[in-house]
Design an enzyme around this catalytic site. Structure first.
Site, PDB file in Angstrom:
ATOM      1  N   SER A 136       0.828  -1.207   0.000  1.00  0.00           N
ATOM      2  CA  SER A 136       0.000   0.000   0.000  1.00  0.00           C
ATOM      3  C   SER A 136       0.861   1.255   0.000  1.00  0.00           C
ATOM      4  CB  SER A 136      -0.914  -0.008   1.230  1.00  0.00           C
ATOM      5  OG  SER A 136      -1.800  -1.111   1.205  1.00  0.00           O
ATOM      6  N   GLY A 360     -25.991 -23.655   3.069  1.00  0.00           N
ATOM      7  CA  GLY A 360     -25.617 -24.518   4.187  1.00  0.00           C
ATOM      8  C   GLY A 360     -24.396 -25.353   3.854  1.00  0.00           C
ATOM      9  N   GLU A 384      -4.820  -3.944  -5.654  1.00  0.00           N
ATOM     10  CA  GLU A 384      -5.039  -2.616  -6.241  1.00  0.00           C
ATOM     11  C   GLU A 384      -5.581  -1.623  -5.218  1.00  0.00           C
ATOM     12  OE1 GLU A 384      -6.075  -1.960 -10.239  1.00  0.00           O
ATOM     13  OE2 GLU A 384      -6.111  -4.099 -10.699  1.00  0.00           O
ATOM     14  N   THR A 386      -5.995  -1.811  -0.781  1.00  0.00           N
ATOM     15  CA  THR A 386      -6.858  -2.480   0.185  1.00  0.00           C
ATOM     16  C   THR A 386      -8.072  -1.615   0.520  1.00  0.00           C
ATOM     17  OG1 THR A 386      -5.722  -1.482   2.079  1.00  0.00           O
ATOM     18  CG2 THR A 386      -4.826  -3.577   1.237  1.00  0.00           C
TER      19      THR A 386
END
Length: 404
Positions: A136, A360, A384, A386
């Site tokens: 990032s 389920g 691309e 967070t």
């Protein structure tokens, strides 16, 4: 001025159906196999190239669409078929976005067609920015590009990671630091053609989801390229760096310019996963009977589906708005591109989780696709940018405060 409308045109509906037919007949039947194999689905890429879906001409027409909806519509339908295969087909578009965002018109005309190849011989492209210590935080890139004025060449050294098509692509677009003291403002993008000495694939990652999409490290060891492969050219780079050193604002950052253009498209892929899970769960709830009635007749199930439908429609509106703004040349002054990717990604995770709950035990086994869709969805809150980074971008945009 054309009247405001939320309706698709006849051409857009036809395009949407074309993409859906390919997803339904070619992608979805093969999705389980390629997920299990964890390999690039070359036969499907070749089929996409054969019909013109994976081609330079298709991309040119898509970018010429002033509504901006061509690619989002196609991405949603293909990801409805399978997100991993969709990324295998369209992973090259991130490199294309990098060339368009940072290159000259001449560079775009020369290199973008080579990212696709031909219908008979399709090629792949890769975009490399993320590094082991710079995800990032793109300002911390360690990959260096050093200029040699004597012969007008650049030499790159470093390691990229989590790269779609990394190491197997015919064209790599690599973001590197040319002036580390300037952080992300001192970066530039370079084209590395196939066969360039010193570029190799490192580790190939075995992933939780999107397994049909190749993801690997790219190692650059004294990779030397001629000066004309610097996107934008040396003069433009020197001008930008000079402005930054004078304390002026840079016109763009190599990595961020690419991600801003691609976020609505990533959101559209997440939207396709969410819709696939919702439709499957809806059909199942209508057919599955417990205690003498279809389970959709229970509010607990019906309300889950109502929330899924509402959130998917809301995500689509955000994606389409951002894509339209980008096509019209409007800046994302309130982080609209990040909003679309953030919301669509989180809707995909929630919708696929609820689909598993509705099915389920059947939702938890590989014989049913919702398990795969849930695995695929999670990456859309990570790659691309967070979800946390998207929120940061939006918060900065609406507040004007440099939040950290």
């Amino acid at each position: 001025m054309d009247p405001y409308s939320l309706s698709l045109t006849e051409d857009q509906i036809e395009l949407q159906q074309w993409a859906h037919d390919f997803a339904e007949k070619t992608i979805r039947p093969a999705a389980h196999e390629w997920d299990e194999r964890e390999e690039t689905p070359w036969p499907i890429i070749k089929e996409a190239a054969k019909i013109g879906l994976y081609s330079y001409d298709f991309l040119v027409n898509a970018y010429a669409d002033k509504t901006g909806l061509t690619l989002p519509l196609v991405m949603e339908e293909l990801a409805w078929g399978d997100a991993g295969i969709t990324l295998a087909i369209f992973g090259s578009t991130l490199a294309v976005a990098g060339i368009l965002a940072n290159g000259t018109a001449e560079q775009a005309n020369e290199w973008i067609p080579q990212c696709f190849g031909s219908a008979d011989d399709p090629k792949l492209a890769a975009f490399g920015v993320t590094e082991p210590d710079a995800g990032s935080d793109v300002s911390s890139l360690r990959t260096r590009a050093v200029y040699n004025e004597a012969d007008d060449t650049w030499t790159l050294n470093g390691t990229k990671t989590w790269i779609t098509n990394g190491g197997i692509a015919d064209i790599h677009v690599i973001v590197a630091s040319v002036d580390p003291e300037l952080g992300s403002r001192g970066q530039a993008s370079f084209i590395i053609p196939l066969g360039t000495s010193g570029l190799r694939m490192g580790q190939k990652f075995k992933k939780m989801g999107i397994r049909a999409s190749h993801t690997a490290e790219v190692v650059l060891e004294d990779v030397t390229v001629p000066g004309h492969l610097l996107l934008g050219g040396k003069d433009r780079l020197d001008e930008r760096l000079a402005r930054v050193r004078e304390g002026k604002r840079a016109s763009s950052q190599a990595a961020m310019a690419t991600f801003e253009a691609s976020r609505p498209l990533v959101g559209a892929q997440a939207l396709g996963i969410a819709r696939a899970a919702y439709e499957y769960a809806l059909d199942y709830a209508r057919e599955r009977r417990q205690f003498g009635r279809a389970i959709i007749e229970n509010q607990a199930i019906a309300f889950k589906l109502a929330d899924m439908a509402t959130q998917i429609d809301a995500a689509r509106l955000l994606v389409h708005r951002a894509a339209w703004m980008a096509a019209q040349g409007h800046s994302f002054s309130h982080g609209e591109g990040s909003m679309s990717k953030l919301f669509a990604g989180e809707v995909a995770v929630k919708a696929t989780e609820e689909a598993i709950q509705i099915l389920g035990g059947y939702g938890y086994v590989r014989e049913y696709p919702v398990e795969r869709w849930h695995r695929d969805s999670k990456i859309y809150t990570i790659f691309e940018g967070t979800s946390e980074i998207q929120r940061l971008i939006v918060a900065r945009a609406i507040s004007g405060v440099k939040l950290r």
